[in-house]
Design an enzyme around this catalytic site. Sequence first.
Site, PDB file in Angstrom:
ATOM      1  N   LEU A 206     -15.909   0.279  -2.413  1.00 17.56           N
ATOM      2  CA  LEU A 206     -14.897  -0.677  -2.899  1.00 17.56           C
ATOM      3  C   LEU A 206     -13.922   0.061  -3.800  1.00 17.56           C
ATOM      4  CD1 LEU A 206     -16.580  -3.771  -4.595  1.00 17.56           C
ATOM      5  CD2 LEU A 206     -15.081  -3.799  -2.581  1.00 17.56           C
ATOM      6  N   HIS A 207     -12.636  -0.032  -3.500  1.00 17.36           N
ATOM      7  CA  HIS A 207     -11.679   0.547  -4.451  1.00 17.36           C
ATOM      8  C   HIS A 207     -10.272  -0.023  -4.349  1.00 17.36           C
ATOM      9  CE1 HIS A 207     -10.771   3.049  -0.929  1.00 17.36           C
ATOM     10  NE2 HIS A 207      -9.596   3.265  -1.482  1.00 17.36           N
TER      11      HIS A 207
END
Length: 366
Positions: A206-207
């Site tokens: 996740l980013h």
Amino acid sequence: MQFKVLSVVGTRPNFIKIAPLVKETKKRKEIRHVLVHTGQHYDKAMSKLFFDDLEIPKPDVNLGVGSSSDVTQTAKIMMKFEKVLMKEKPNLVIVVGDVNSTFAAAITARKCGIKVAHVESGLRSFDLSMPEETNRILTDHISDFLFTTEESANKNLINEGIDKNNIYFVGNVMIDTLLKHKEKAQKSPILKKLNLKKGNYAALTLHRPSNVDDEDSLKYILSILDAIQRKIKIIFPMHPRTLKNIKKFNLFQNLKNQKNLIITEPLGYLDFLSLMSNSKFIMTDSGGIQEETTVLGIPCITLRNNTERPVTVEQGTNLLVSTDKSKIIQTANKIINGIDVKGKIPKLWDGKAAERIVNILVSRLG
Ligand code: UD1
Ligand code: UDP
């Protein structure tokens, strides 16, 4: 005739994409190659590990720009890169992907009168709230060579009025790297280290700012993970942007309460490839991972509302389920319960994209 090529990288996915291109340019006596690292990513786990794993030579120049706002970072790269171009005077600048380093280097080269080649051209999410979409569009419109990975990209570029003589459908350099390292990755000790067995866990990355920069959005995603980790162990190599926000919003306790969610540092390429290859499924908002899972035949739940890589949904194993909690949990449950997610490998994702690119450059510039 010999010509000088300067390639620019700055972030984790850039290193993975440039590796096969550097190797191909080194094979050609017509090319003198210079590698520039902007320094956009600088942690060992986000940069040096990839040079080691993928045997990329140390950059000839590091601009050392580090982190700042999108605007400041882009401007800093431009100012520092101009000086490099004045000194090196290359015939061509190669940029890859869609990050700030990609666009900043491309616009600087253009303004210095140097030809630009964009690798991974033409992808569009049609979502201008993503910083990458601006980088993609602008880079494509100032490039002389547009190298594409999938048919949708060719169509997008034609629709935007790009001259079709400058568009080359060559395949996917990120997949060149994957195919080259797939076997070696199986020797990675990561499964043993994390006490995992093939198929008994999911992996997560996740980013994207839309998922992790806003407190409510990040809490919402964590609540989804909480439900899924009750059914299957989740391994979460955490991107530094996400770590920064988890700290900022004081969400560590929330994570600690999720006993089956295992957080690690960002992993090196071979460890992460092994983690992906042996997982039951992946959850991600990464661009590149949607492509890699398609080639590995691993189901990928994409935690976004759109993708710039539609071929991974139409032909591959990418399940674009939006960021709706119930849809994501339902999809994860189906995979845990054994539904089959089948796909095929997109056209030209065969490990030879870099060779095609370098052949084209030599025939046009050599
Ligand atoms: C960038 C790209 C994104 C790409 C991602 C790959 C842009 C606009 N975004 O996002 O498209 O998918 O890289 O991973 O170019 N940080 C560290 N150490 C590092 C690097 C970053 O701590 O080595 C932290 C800093 O707090 C920084 C934040 O991460 O402010 C974000 O880094 P940045 O490079 O601006 O964007 P990414 O989210 O990494
Ligand atoms: N990756 C990795 N270690 C990790 C997470 C990702 O090596 O801990 C690799 C992944 O296999 C892919 C690339 O990093 O090759 C994707 O980068 P990222 O998700 O940061 O960027 P994006 O593709 O979204 O631009």
